[in-house]
Design a protein around this motif. Structure first.
Motif, short mmCIF file in Angstrom:
data_model
loop_
_atom_site.label_atom_id
_atom_site.label_comp_id
_atom_site.label_asym_id
_atom_site.label_seq_id
_atom_site.Cartn_x
_atom_site.Cartn_y
_atom_site.Cartn_z
N SER A 32 35.34 35.60 32.43
CA SER A 32 36.64 36.11 33.02
C SER A 32 36.97 37.52 32.47
O SER A 32 37.95 37.86 32.74
CB SER A 32 37.71 35.03 33.13
N LEU A 33 36.48 37.93 31.50
CA LEU A 33 36.92 38.88 30.74
C LEU A 33 37.12 40.22 31.51
O LEU A 33 38.36 40.84 31.34
CB LEU A 33 35.81 39.36 29.60
N ILE A 34 36.46 40.53 32.42
CA ILE A 34 36.57 41.59 33.21
C ILE A 34 37.84 41.55 34.06
O ILE A 34 38.60 42.54 34.54
CB ILE A 34 35.34 42.21 34.32
N THR A 35 38.01 40.25 34.51
CA THR A 35 39.25 39.80 35.40
C THR A 35 40.29 40.27 34.61
O THR A 35 41.51 40.74 35.37
CB THR A 35 39.06 38.51 36.13
N LEU A 37 40.86 42.09 32.10
CA LEU A 37 41.08 43.55 31.80
C LEU A 37 41.43 44.38 33.04
O LEU A 37 42.42 45.12 32.99
CB LEU A 37 39.71 44.11 31.25
N GLN A 38 41.16 43.88 34.07
CA GLN A 38 41.45 44.38 35.51
C GLN A 38 43.07 44.15 35.57
O GLN A 38 43.82 45.04 35.92
CB GLN A 38 40.67 43.93 36.50
N GLN A 41 45.15 46.12 33.19
CA GLN A 41 45.01 47.68 33.51
C GLN A 41 45.98 47.78 34.43
O GLN A 41 46.86 48.70 34.69
CB GLN A 41 43.78 48.11 33.82
N VAL A 69 33.11 46.25 26.60
CA VAL A 69 33.09 46.18 28.03
C VAL A 69 34.17 47.28 28.69
O VAL A 69 33.79 47.82 29.75
CB VAL A 69 33.62 44.77 28.31
N ALA A 70 35.17 47.58 27.99
CA ALA A 70 36.29 48.43 28.59
C ALA A 70 35.62 49.96 28.65
O ALA A 70 35.97 50.47 29.44
CB ALA A 70 37.44 48.51 27.73
N TYR A 73 32.48 50.11 31.56
CA TYR A 73 32.70 50.15 33.19
C TYR A 73 33.78 51.33 33.29
O TYR A 73 34.64 51.47 32.85
CB TYR A 73 33.26 48.88 33.52
N GLN A 75 35.77 51.77 35.48
CA GLN A 75 36.93 51.38 36.25
C GLN A 75 37.99 51.28 35.24
O GLN A 75 39.29 51.41 35.61
CB GLN A 75 36.67 50.20 37.12
N PHE A 76 37.49 51.31 33.93
CA PHE A 76 38.58 51.04 32.94
C PHE A 76 39.27 52.14 32.33
O PHE A 76 38.37 53.19 31.82
CB PHE A 76 38.27 49.94 31.96
#
Ligand code: FES
Length: 170
Positions: A32-35, A37-38, A41, A69-70, A73, A75-76
């Motif tokens: 769930s890390l990307i979720t 971070l989203q 942000q 990860v940040a 991508y 998007q971050f």
């Protein structure tokens, strides 16, 4: 006191309380890390090192992994953005219809390039893929606390006029 970065835990709680429900929901869910971070942000506008450290503390994931990860991508964002985020479409239709000239006009007017923020913190420029309104190409969308506005059939003059109007209101 956080052993990893030396910040006081009370500061974390005070500074990142909006993130607590997100971490309660996803903090122990694998993958769930990307979720997370989203969501972070969306709440703070960008991912600060303090936010990364806080997420690390709450999830047990090493800060270096979160940072990796940040930065992987696109998007971050790791820097704060301006009050007005200019999303300039560089998709095919906009490219064919002169998006490069529009970018040139933005750079001439604001002295920023893709990914940069003006010194006064008013504008950030981000080049993006198709915004989904190709019939209006070339197109940009400007996002701010007031919402989003789309500007189509842009010319060098019209984009400068839009930016000047926003500057006059600021
Ligand atoms: S290519 Fe720009 S809106 Fe579709």
């Amino acid at each position: 006191m956080c052993e990893k970065c030396g910040l006081q835990e009370e500061n974390y709680v005070a500074d990142f309380k909006e993130l607590a429900p997100v971490l309660e929901k996803y903090g122990s869910v694998q993958g769930s890390l990307i979720t997370i971070l989203q969501n972070a942000q969306d709440i703070y506008g960008y991912l600060s090192m303090d936010a990364i450290n806080y997420i690390s503390q709450q999830t047990g994931i090493k800060p270096a992994k979160i940072y990796g990860v940040a930065t992987f991508y696109a998007q971050f964002r790791l820097q704060p953005i301006g009050k007005h985020l200019i999303m300039l479409c560089k998709g095919t239709a906009c490219h064919v219809n002169g998006a490069d000239l529009i970018e040139e006009a933005i750079t001439e007017h604001l002295d920023i390039r893709d990914g940069e923020t003006t010194e006064d913190g008013l504008f950030t420029l981000n080049n993006v893929a198709c915004l989904g309104c190709c019939s209006l190409a070339p197109v940009m969308m400007i996002q701010s606390a007031d919402g989003e506005e789309t500007y189509g059939n842009l010319t060098k003059d019209s984009v400068k006029k839009v930016l000047a109007e926003i500057q006059a209101r600021a």
